[in-house]
Design a protein around this motif. Structure first.
Motif, mmCIF file in Angstrom:
data_model
loop_
_atom_site.group_PDB
_atom_site.id
_atom_site.type_symbol
_atom_site.label_atom_id
_atom_site.label_comp_id
_atom_site.label_asym_id
_atom_site.label_seq_id
_atom_site.Cartn_x
_atom_site.Cartn_y
_atom_site.Cartn_z
ATOM 1 N N ILE A 91 87.174 -13.769 75.926
ATOM 2 C CA ILE A 91 88.505 -13.156 75.818
ATOM 3 C C ILE A 91 88.390 -11.641 76.026
ATOM 4 O O ILE A 91 89.172 -11.039 76.760
ATOM 5 N N LEU A 92 87.378 -11.042 75.392
ATOM 6 C CA LEU A 92 87.189 -9.598 75.548
ATOM 7 C C LEU A 92 86.691 -9.257 76.950
ATOM 8 O O LEU A 92 87.111 -8.262 77.543
ATOM 9 N N ALA A 93 85.785 -10.073 77.487
ATOM 10 C CA ALA A 93 85.253 -9.836 78.837
ATOM 11 C C ALA A 93 86.382 -9.888 79.860
ATOM 12 O O ALA A 93 86.463 -9.045 80.752
ATOM 13 N N GLN A 94 87.273 -10.853 79.701
ATOM 14 C CA GLN A 94 88.404 -10.961 80.630
ATOM 15 C C GLN A 94 89.289 -9.718 80.541
ATOM 16 O O GLN A 94 89.742 -9.201 81.553
ATOM 17 N N ARG A 95 89.525 -9.254 79.311
ATOM 18 C CA ARG A 95 90.429 -8.117 79.131
ATOM 19 C C ARG A 95 89.828 -6.825 79.686
ATOM 20 O O ARG A 95 90.516 -6.039 80.314
ATOM 21 N N PHE A 96 88.540 -6.607 79.439
ATOM 22 C CA PHE A 96 87.949 -5.317 79.798
ATOM 23 C C PHE A 96 87.195 -5.362 81.129
ATOM 24 O O PHE A 96 87.067 -4.346 81.795
ATOM 25 N N TRP A 97 86.655 -6.514 81.491
ATOM 26 C CA TRP A 97 85.859 -6.609 82.721
ATOM 27 C C TRP A 97 86.566 -7.451 83.785
ATOM 28 O O TRP A 97 86.085 -7.552 84.906
ATOM 29 N N HIS A 98 87.662 -8.089 83.406
ATOM 30 C CA HIS A 98 88.433 -8.934 84.328
ATOM 31 C C HIS A 98 87.603 -10.055 84.935
ATOM 32 O O HIS A 98 87.737 -10.407 86.095
ATOM 33 N N ARG A 99 86.703 -10.581 84.126
ATOM 34 C CA ARG A 99 85.912 -11.751 84.535
ATOM 35 C C ARG A 99 85.330 -12.375 83.272
ATOM 36 O O ARG A 99 85.330 -11.751 82.207
ATOM 37 N N ASP A 100 84.809 -13.623 83.402
ATOM 38 C CA ASP A 100 84.091 -14.222 82.285
ATOM 39 C C ASP A 100 82.766 -13.508 82.073
ATOM 40 O O ASP A 100 82.212 -12.928 83.019
ATOM 41 N N ALA A 101 82.281 -13.523 80.843
ATOM 42 C CA ALA A 101 80.932 -13.016 80.569
ATOM 43 C C ALA A 101 79.928 -14.002 81.159
ATOM 44 O O ALA A 101 80.176 -15.212 81.182
ATOM 45 N N THR A 102 78.803 -13.461 81.633
ATOM 46 C CA THR A 102 77.731 -14.353 82.106
ATOM 47 C C THR A 102 77.065 -14.988 80.880
ATOM 48 O O THR A 102 77.221 -14.503 79.754
ATOM 49 N N GLU A 103 76.303 -16.052 81.124
ATOM 50 C CA GLU A 103 75.588 -16.701 80.012
ATOM 51 C C GLU A 103 74.672 -15.694 79.320
ATOM 52 O O GLU A 103 74.557 -15.680 78.097
#
Ligand code: MG
Length: 222
Positions: A56-68
């Motif tokens: 959720i945070l990665a999408q908001r700040f990085w505009h993508r899913d976090a990697t594993e």
């Protein structure tokens, strides 16, 4: 006493007064990675798997899913931060509630989004004899964590019962939503800072202020 055959317990914010530590460590761990998460947001997201919260945070700040790899690093930072905090104590009324349920011959099932070994070990330390590994669903068991119904549906399967034979005790909106989506009667114990209305809106059948009231409620239920 309720005729339900099993009581399904959430862990953080129900059995343990652990949410202040979780909220603090989520918020402070995220800043190390340039992600901003307030403690209130940690409460609102309570019940999600670590990976779900991080995304959720990665999408908001990085505009993508976090990697594993990012998920592993961030969840480790959060867990490391959590483990530096004062030990988590059982929630007031938790022993009394568990004893009431056990004495009535009900199955006791754990359904948690957490996969932190330290927290799960704490369970046997503080509540010896109430929980068994075959009646547990943790964050590492499910593909789709709370608020999806999978954790509670898996718990019903493990306990060998149907939704109408169970009652869930939850404290968080997403946990309530998960239990409600699984079709289970859900009692919310509002042990945190969020308004009761958030728990009702998520589908709670009853909202009570603490675990003593939950124990009394279950005893009076048919
Ligand atoms: Mg909880």
């Amino acid at each position: 006493m309720t005729s339900a055959r099993a009581i399904l317990f959430d862990m953080d914010g129900v059995l343990f007064d652990s949410m202040p530590n979780h909220a603090y460590s989520w918020s402070h761990a995220m800043t190390q990675f340039g992600l901003v998460m307030t403690e209130e947001e940690a409460y609102i997201n309570e019940g999600r798997t670590g990976s779900g919260t991080i995304n959720i945070l990665a999408q908001r700040f990085w505009h993508r899913d976090a990697t594993e790899e990012e998920k592993v690093r961030i969840y480790k930072a959060k867990t490391d931060m959590f483990n530096t905090l004062p030990p988590v104590k059982p929630m007031a009324g938790a022993h009394e509630l568990l004893e009431t349920v056990k004495a009535a011959g009900k199955k006791i099932v754990l359904v948690t989004g957490s996969a932190q070994a330290s927290v799960l070990n704490n369970l046997e330390h503080h509540f010896p004899g109430y929980f068994s590994v075959d009646l547990m669903v943790t964050g590492s068991d499910v593909k789709h964590g709370k608020p999806q119904p999978e954790p509670y549906l898996m718990a019903l399967r493990k306990a060998g019962i149907t939704a109408s034979e169970a009652i869930v005790i939850e404290n968080a909106p997403l946990g309530v939503a998960s239990a409600h989506a699984a079709g289970i009667f859900t009692v919310a114990a509002n042990t945190g800072p969020l308004p009761d209305a958030m728990l009702r809106d998520a589908g709670a059948d009853v909202v009570l202020p603490n675990l003593f009231e939950v124990a009394r409620y279950l005893q009076e239920l048919d």
